[in-house]
Design an enzyme around this catalytic site. Structure first.
Site, PDB file in Angstrom:
ATOM      1  N   GLU B 214       0.820  -1.208   0.000  1.00 37.22           N
ATOM      2  CA  GLU B 214       0.000   0.000   0.000  1.00 37.22           C
ATOM      3  C   GLU B 214       0.858   1.264   0.000  1.00 37.22           C
ATOM      4  OE1 GLU B 214      -1.220  -2.881   1.568  1.00 37.22           O
ATOM      5  OE2 GLU B 214      -2.479  -2.798  -0.214  1.00 37.22           O
ATOM      6  N   ASN B 298      -0.902  -7.535  -3.997  1.00 36.53           N
ATOM      7  CA  ASN B 298      -1.568  -6.674  -4.970  1.00 36.53           C
ATOM      8  C   ASN B 298      -0.590  -5.719  -5.639  1.00 36.53           C
ATOM      9  OD1 ASN B 298      -1.402  -5.453  -2.258  1.00 36.53           O
ATOM     10  ND2 ASN B 298      -2.199  -3.675  -3.301  1.00 36.53           N
ATOM     11  N   ASP B 340      -7.378  -4.851  -4.841  1.00 41.68           N
ATOM     12  CA  ASP B 340      -6.423  -5.132  -3.769  1.00 41.68           C
ATOM     13  C   ASP B 340      -6.473  -6.597  -3.365  1.00 41.68           C
ATOM     14  OD1 ASP B 340      -4.566  -4.824  -1.673  1.00 41.68           O
ATOM     15  OD2 ASP B 340      -6.180  -4.545  -0.243  1.00 41.68           O
TER      16      ASP B 340
END
Lengths: 345, 616, 505, 192
Positions: B214, B298, B340
């Site tokens: 992230e 992801n 994600d």
């Protein structure tokens, strides 16, 4: 009274002529078409102008004659006209009918012509060979050249280059408010609306540099939201495209290196991208090849080193309300950053 | 006495880990439980799941990741008597996702940040602390941990414990004394690189990967020499083939995984340098084929419109040679991931009859809601069946291996796409399932959530999250947010399932007593009948449970069940971060899904160990 | 004003009263009470009408001053007289004031004053509502202008497109004032329309059948119907905008299921009829003035009435020609092209009838007639450029450029302000009992006419050579400098014309 | 009906507060893209509690204009997203970072405190944005952060955004009484 009227007419005509003579050829003119679409529209425009001018002159002539035609003295109407003077009423009614029918026919014709041009201008969308995605932001244009191979896609800002003679599909998006994409020399305008995706097609007929501008009011700097469009031969376009794919070159000297350091450690890095460095934010335009662009700040200033320095030093003076803040770089830092950015051809 | 036992256990383990050669020497017939299983059942390969010695040396229990204990003292008839044997407070109040380890009379616990390591002496009453080790990680690492400061456990091998710290160090500690042997700094927290995974030790190499998908990091898996901490190889998840360790050995099953430098060409220019694909999940190892299996997370950012292309090699499963790191095959579970959906969940190695033939498979309950069965030698997809509510995809084409996405649910910039199931954390996140060879069922603790998603332009600013999406999650169809499903891999269907109000974020444990253990986020620790799903026992822990339960044979020969309580993780962030659930996008949308969690539990880390009452 | 009848008045819902008693009671209810409060609470339609006219003209002058400021800013490239913020407020205030606080109210004001007199009734229907409408209108206008003076003037254009006018891109209270003002003025307009319709249908003098009412009344009647159908759309949308801005609804938020184009549809569903709402009463002025000074009854009464109806009806079917660039389906656009062009037929009929009246009459070129002739010259040009704009391809080039600015000033100033000046000169004696100077009137006309054309004709060309609307500044070297300078000069002459008018009044 | 005189008095009485409001509106609606005049500077040091050595830095109404101004607040809101504040603090509810819309202020809730937090960073993960965000924008951000818990005037606070609406708009947030920093210190300034 008449003299004044004559004067007015003369002044108007003179003004109009001057204006027409100076205005027709321009980098941002619908009357100087350089693309297939704009050409068809301009043709339609001249046709409409001709037909409607004739009608206008007819009306004016009618009005003039009605106002000044000689009349017999003492012939004043008494009471309702219907009973008293049938011949003139009949004649006028016939005239009215003819006039209405004539108007209808002309309008029908013009509608048909307009429709035909509309179809023709649209018809090209399917044959586009190149897709460009334009995203409007307050107050600049993000331009993406899409490619089926993702690594061959790239991004630039406030500048579109296209090969001559190739229909280019332009996908139009907006991230904030409604803008309108308008390059008059190539095509009419299409809005960019948040929540929607619009499309238009550009086909440049000849080489040249054209200017486009946002045509829908979009806030503070609506006035300074322009873009450059360069139509170039296919081979030069391909070369340009290949160059755009590369990362930014490494700094060539100490000053540029210092500028790069400043760029990456100051406010610049918070908003901009330079491929090949750690700067990859997308608030502001991609600066990977900024020095190769024709203008700065969405067509506000022509690109040169001085303007670049001026723009970075005080963007709010040049474009009040722009998102680019006054960063407060010291003169040394500014010099370095300008040197570095200027090396990003 | 204790030392002797310990040494014995260590020896046994060392043997098990010495590689395929030694593993293959053990004859399968020695193995009592698996031998009793009929051949039309799924069985883990013996080499990867050796007989249980009563210890628990790696979070997944064994290389096949079955999380199955052969301890059978506690069973359906006596589990109702199960009671607390002892507890231990970790002193940390963040999410405790780790599995305790037990090696010959000592239990090892690694806590969330600040990643302290405790050794508890099980031979003494009340299991006092034998030693503790404080790695003192950088405090600012907390700011770049996406989903609470968790740690998913340590690994034991050759008398050493290996674990990762949040600030991206891998540390080896002498198991007996707690002395630091080496530490290797592997990532840079200034770029958002953290480490939360549990290492896996294979053939003298410690396999670790980074977290931070992230934050726009570039994912990798690396092998460290267990003795020195030196990097043996490092395989990136994006970039040129040389970096990804794709070489002549690489033989993917599907043609679309086969081309040069896909890790660059399937990205916009330069995007792969900040493209994620971290390796923070589980690794399995098949000693027979000499392959490790690991997923890649992801791609970054979440907003898919910013990264057109397949975004190789994110969101997929790699099979690699543990000696060189060279990739053998790759299967991209979620090409051009839209939601994600990290593909890092546990990989269960099972030998499974498929269409009449016994296939060596790897089974993965995936985030996108399907149970994937892949041939673990070739990477061929044998089946993919939904185990949870899905409306974002319409199944997997078994010929091409392609996942069919539903266009209407694809995220869009400037548009809230409503009611996407499953959510960003998926039908099931990291929390591992268990497999019992006795029942032949896979026990999947999972969630039943859907979400609204709006993509936004993500800005990469080093050290800050690189996401580009706003999400709010809510309960899926039926209203229950969690579910524990028993999956029959032969019938490719659910055998039974238990609905839970709160999402499940804890691992599962299956035992030979035909029991199934798991915990809930409000703090219930439950035992179910592994065959029917009937609840047999429950215990309320001090805080929500998101850890991985284990079963072991204590120094006294009795069976113990251990689990860490301590709510947290991404799912529990609303409690540990004291978030404001009035903002439904808090904790990337989790706050909305578990807005009531603050009323149901509070934070606090505590080890609970259960046993049957001692017969007098 | 009360019509006296010979017989005792019979009230259906009350006792029979004698004539004197009826008169006494009526006088009591209709008389303006004494004092300041009395003056404020007057419900006399003539008094309210005069107030309306004066107020509307005040707003006209204010908005005109803003226009002058804009022309000064644009007289040359890259002027810095006004900041973009100020400029945006000014052009918004100019458009808003002209459309909502001047054009529509002034037309309704004439109706309030004249329609009861023309249909022969003692008062307008619902006189209290009438007074209320004035005060609501005044409140709306004052609120907007006070906000503007306090630097909280709206800055999103008179059309206030979302999302620019929405909560995210227009912080503060600026747009809230604007949207509330819209609601206020539209309530006022709706009230007046209802009064006019009822007055015309229910209170005509005995013997005045509908085919005998003056064309002015016809114009006002059709207009009132248009108001009744058009104004709710903008009231609804402005209220939706306020709700979006203040209580967090999502009518116009595409992300959460709203649509930014919804605003445009609602706004132009009102906005285009609005043009005819302004224009049709003006045709009433023309049809009143022309026969008087041509000294011949109007030609084609029936045709003119039918044209009014046709315009009123078609006016609701063309709003999408304001949205040709928004990417709506092309077949639909073509329909609106056809519909927009069709409106030329009734307009053409009207023009023909007026010229025919003049043709057959013996005109006396008094100021009102000058203005009517000026109206025809200017309006026809605006109408013809409107035909160009109705064509999708041509509009795609001309839309949102100075060509459109030129077009609608030709249509609105030509179609409404010229007749309005004519009407003021024509009816001024009736309003005040005083004649205006003819000499000053001629000056007024010629200054206004020349100034107008000088200002707006170059804008056609500006638009075609690429100058977009609503820009506070423009770069040098685009070929725009000359026409802009000319336009600014024209604006000064135009202002002189208006000043002459003021002096005359 | 009252007499004209009375109505005039009433009008006058009404007009005075209205005029006051109006004057307040002048500043509130200013759109000065450049922000405060050049030469202004952030707080040198901010103490968060009353237990400090030496003289307390006096509470000062520093840069109030930022939190009373609709334009600055909305700019702050935009920057909050542009500079990834939202990726840690969500729309105020928090995530990686603490919630900003509640009544707890770990490092103080005055404009100066928040300015200092943004510029200096904080030990448990808040990065330092010194030199990365120009000063004026930090003030705008700080003012916006205060609007998240309703600390800014409702008439100036931002309204709902045009994206996914995760929470009530800032202008509709109840004003939270700030807690979490000790009374008596410089924070009193933020408590009025």
């Amino acid at each position: 009274m008449k003299r004044a009227g004559g004067l007015a007419t003369a002044a108007l005509t003179a003004a109009a002529l001057t204006v027409l003579l100076t205005g027709c050829e321009g980098v941002q003119s619908a009357l100087d078409p350089a693309g297939h679409q704009a050409g068809r529209i301009a043709g339609l425009w001249w046709l409409f102008l001709g037909v409607l001018t004739v009608i206008y002159l007819l009306v004016l002539a009618g009005l003039l004659i009605a106002a000044i035609r000689p009349r017999r003295r003492g012939r004043l109407h008494q009471g309702p006209a219907f009973a008293k003077e049938p011949p003139i009423e009949r004649r006028l009614t016939r005239g009215l009918t003819a006039w209405a029918v004539g108007t209808g026919v002309i309008i029908l014709t013009l509608t048909g012509l307009s429709y035909a041009v509309d179809r023709d201008v649209l018809g090209l969308t399917g044959r586009a060979e190149l897709e460009i995605e334009v995203t409007a932001k307050q107050w600049w244009w993000q331009v993406k050249y899409n490619d089926p191979v993702p690594s061959r896609s790239f991004e630039t800002a406030n500048e579109i280059r296209l090969p001559v003679g190739v229909p280019v599909r332009v996908v139009l998006k907006s991230q904030d408010v409604i803008h309108s994409f308008w390059v008059p020399n190539l095509h009419g305008k299409t809005d960019l609306i948040p929540g929607r995706v619009n499309e238009t097609t550009l086909t440049a007929d000849r080489e040249g540099r054209f200017r486009g501008q946002c045509a829908e009011f979009c806030g503070f700097q609506h006035a300074n939201m322009a873009l450059d469009v360069l139509a170039m031969p296919r081979d030069r376009f391909d070369a340009w495209r290949a160059a755009q794919l590369s990362s930014a070159p490494a700094p060539g000297d100490a000053l540029q290196e210092q500028g790069r350091q400043v760029f990456l450690s100051s406010a610049c890095v918070m908003c901009h991208t330079i491929h090949g460095t750690s700067a990859a934010s997308r608030v502001g335009p991609d600066l990977t090849h900024v020095a190769g662009r024709l203008s700065l700040a969405a067509g506000t200033l022509p690109y040169n080193k001085g303007n670049l320095a001026g723009w970075i030093a005080d963007p709010q003076r040049i474009k009040p309300g722009t998102r680019m803040p006054v960063t407060g770089l010291s003169p040394d830092q500014l010099q370095g950053v300008v040197a570095y950015l200027d090396s990003l051809k | 006495m204790a030392i002797a036992r310990f040494a014995g256990a260590a020896l046994l383990l060392a043997g098990a880990m010495a590689g395929p050669a030694s593993a293959q020497t053990g004859t399968p017939s020695d193995n009592v439980p698996t031998a009793s299983v009929p051949s039309d059942k799924a069985t883990p390969p013996t080499a990867a799941a050796p007989p249980d010695d009563g210890n628990w040396v790696m979070p997944a229990k064994n290389y096949a990741s079955t999380r199955y204990s052969e301890q059978d003292q506690i069973n359906a008839t006596n589990v109702h008597d199960l009671q607390v044997a002892f507890t231990f407070s970790t002193g940390i109040d963040r999410g405790h996702e780790a599995a305790p380890l037990v090696v010959g009379g000592t239990m090892y616990i690694v806590t969330p940040f600040p990643n302290r390591l405790f050794a508890l002496d099980l031979t003494k009453p009340g299991a006092p602390v034998k030693w503790s080790f404080d790695p003192k990680p950088a405090a600012s690492a907390q700011g770049v941990a996406c989903c609470d400061y968790v740690n998913r456990g340590a690994a034991f091998a050759d008398g050493r414990l290996f674990f990762n710290t949040l600030d991206s160090q891998t540390i080896a500690v002498e198991a007996e004394t707690g002395h630091e042997l080496w530490r290797t700094q592997l990532g840079d927290i200034n770029k958002g690189e953290t480490m939360t995974m549990a290492p896996l030790v294979v053939k003298g190499k410690v396999l670790v990967g980074n977290s931070g998908g992230e934050f726009g990091v570039r994912g990798w898996l690396t092998a460290l020499d267990a003795a020195t901490g030196k990097i043996a190889w490092k395989a990136y998840s994006t970039g040129p083939d040389a970096d990804v360790l794709i070489g002549p050995d690489y033989q993917p099953f599907y043609d679309k995984e086969r081309s040069t430098n896909l890790g660059m060409s399937s990205w916009p220019p330069d995007a792969w340098t900040i493209g994620g694909g971290t390796v923070w999940g589980w690794i399995s190892y098949d000693p027979e084929l000499n392959l490790i299996y690991h997923g890649t997370a992801n791609p970054g950012p979440w907003n898919p419109e910013q990264r057109p292309g397949d975004n190789k090699w994110t969101g997929g499963i790699f099979a690699r040679n543990p000696d060189t790191g060279q990739a053998r095959w790759f299967y991209q579970v979620v090409p051009h991931d839209l939601y994600d959906h990290d593909a890092v969940n546990e990989l269960l190695l099972l030998d499974l009859p498929v269409n009449g033939t016994l296939r060596k498979t790897v089974v993965r309950p995936e985030r996108n809601g399907y149970v994937y069965v892949l041939d673990r030698a070739t990477g061929e997809v044998l089946s993919a069946d939904p185990y949870a509510a899905i409306n974002s995809s319409a199944g997997v084409d078994l010929k091409t291996g392609e996942l069919t996405m539903v266009e209407a649910k694809a995220p869009k910039m400037g548009k809230v796409v409503r009611d996407i199931c499953p959510t960003a954390p998926g039908s099931k996140d990291w929390n591992p399932s268990a497999f019992s060879p006795r029942t032949g069922l896979i026990y999947i603790p999972h969630m039943n959530l859907c979400m609204d998603w709006q993509s936004a332009e993500a800005n990469y600013i080093a050290g800050t999250p690189y996401i580009g999406a706003e999400v709010r999650m809510f309960a899926g169809p039926g209203g229950n947010r969690g579910e524990l499903s028993a999956w029959d891999p032969l019938k490719r269907a659910k055998a039974w399932s238990v609905k839970e109000d709160l999402p499940l974020w804890s691992g599962a444990l299956a035992t030979a007593g035909d029991l199934l253990f798991y915990g809930t986020m409000e703090g219930w620790f439950k035992a179910l009948d592994a065959r029917t799903g009937e609840e047999l026992w429950r215990f309320k822990a001090g805080s929500g449970i998101i850890g991985q339960p284990i079963a072991y044979r204590g120094p006294d020969g009795r069976e113990y069940i251990a689990v860490l309580s301590g709510v947290g993780g991404w799912a529990g962030a609303v409690v540990v971060g004291d978030l404001d659930p009035r903002d439904s996008s808090a904790a990337s949308g989790w706050a909305n899904a578990v807005a009531d969690l603050k009323q149901k539990t509070t934070k606090g880390g505590m080890l609970y160990v259960f046993a049957l009452p001692q017969r007098r | 004003m009360s019509a006296r009848s010979e017989k005792p008045v019979i009230r259906r819902d009350g006792p029979a009263l004698g004539e004197a008693e009826t008169h006494r009671r009526l006088s009591l209810s209709w008389a303006t009470p004494p004092g300041l409060w009395g003056w404020l609470s007057s419900v006399d339609h003539k008094q309210v009408g005069r107030r309306y006219i004066v107020t509307a003209f005040v707003f006209f002058l204010l908005a005109g001053l803003l226009a002058l400021a804009m022309r000064m800013q644009l007289s040359g490239p890259e002027r810095t007289l006004l900041s973009p913020d100020r400029y945006n407020q000014i052009f918004t205030m100019h458009g808003t004031t002209m459309m909502f606080l001047f054009a529509v109210p002034v037309m309704e004001a004439f109706a309030i004053f004249l329609v009861p007199l023309m249909v022969g009734t003692r008062a307008i229907a619902f006189p209290r509502l009438n007074a209320f409408s004035y005060w609501v209108y005044l409140a709306g206008g004052v609120m907007l202008w006070v906000a503007f003076i306090l630097n909280a003037g709206p800055d999103v254009g008179w059309f206030a497109y979302v999302p620019l006018s929405g909560p995210q891109f227009s912080p503060g209270k600026r747009v809230d004032f604007w949207a509330q003002m819209i609601t206020f003025t539209e309530v006022a307009a709706l009230a007046v329309s209802v009064e006019i319709i009822v007055t015309v249908f229910k209170q005509r003098a005995p013997g005045m059948s509908l085919n005998r009412i003056p064309l002015f009344v016809w114009g006002q009647l059709v207009t009132s119907f248009m108001v009744v159908f058009a104004m709710p759309a903008v009231m609804v949308s402005s209220s939706m905008l306020i709700m979006d801005r203040l209580i967090g609804t999502h009518f116009f938020n595409p992300a959460e299921g709203g649509d930014a184009l919804l605003w445009q549809h609602l706004f132009w569903f009102f906005g285009h009829p609005e043009v005819y709402i302004i224009f049709l009463p003006a045709t009433g002025f023309v049809s009143s003035i022309l026969p008087t000074f041509a000294r011949r009854p109007i030609f084609g009464y029936t045709a003119l009435v039918l044209a009014l109806f046709a315009t009123g009806f078609l006016g609701f079917g063309l709003w999408v020609h304001h949205m040709f660039a928004t990417g709506l389906p092309h077949l639909g656009n073509s329909f609106y092209t056809a519909a927009s062009m069709t409106i030329a037929i009734p307009s053409g009929i009207q023009i023909f009838c007026w010229i025919a009246t003049l043709w057959d009459g013996r005109p006396r070129f008094a100021t009102p007639l000058l203005f009517v002739i000026g109206f025809i010259v200017v309006f026809v040009l605006g109408g013809l450029s409107g035909i160009m704009l109705a064509s999708v391809p041509l509009d795609s080039q001309a839309h949102d450029t100075y060509f459109v600015v030129a077009h609608f000033h030709y249509v609105l100033i030509g179609g409404a302000v010229f007749p309005l000046f004519g009407a003021v000169y024509y009816w001024f004696p009736k309003f005040t009992g005083r004649m205006l100077s003819e000499r000053a009137g001629a000056w007024n006309f010629w200054l206004f006419f020349i100034g107008f054309n000088l200002t707006f004709f170059p804008m056609h060309i500006l638009g075609l050579i690429g100058m977009p609307r609503r820009v506070y500044s423009y770069p040098a070297g685009m070929g725009w400098d000359g026409p802009n300078l000319l336009a600014s000069a024209g604006a000064v002459i135009l202002a002189a014309g208006v000043a002459t008018f003021l002096g005359n009044v | 009906m009252s007499s004209p005189f009375h109505s005039a008095v009433r009008t006058a009485l009404l007009a005075i507060p209205l005029a006051g409001l109006g004057l307040a509106a002048c500043d509130r609606e200013d759109r000065e893209p450049r922000g405060a005049p050049v030469g202004d500077s952030g707080p040198a040091a901010i103490t968060q509690g009353s237990l400090y050595a030496g003289e307390p830095s006096p509470p000062r109404p520093s840069h109030r204009e930022y939190e009373n101004n609709a334009y600055h607040l909305s700019q702050g809101k935009q920057l909050y997203t542009s500079f990834n504040c939202n990726t840690c603090h969500a729309n105020g509810g928090g995530g990686i970072g603490p919630a900003l819309m509640d009544d707890k202020w770990i490092y103080g809730g005055t404009l100066d405190n928040i300015y200092a937090t943004i510029v200096q960073g904080r030990p448990n993960g808040m990065p330092s944005f010194r030199n990365k965000i120009p000063e004026q924008q930090v003030w705008q951000l700080a003012a916006y952060v205060r609007s998240l818990s309703g600390q800014t005037p409702k008439a100036a606070s931002p309204s709902r955004n045009d994206t996914l609406n995760a929470k009530p708009a800032e202008q509709r947030m109840p004003k939270e009484e700030p807690k979490g920093s000790s009374p008596g210190g410089p924070n009193l300034e933020g408590r009025q």
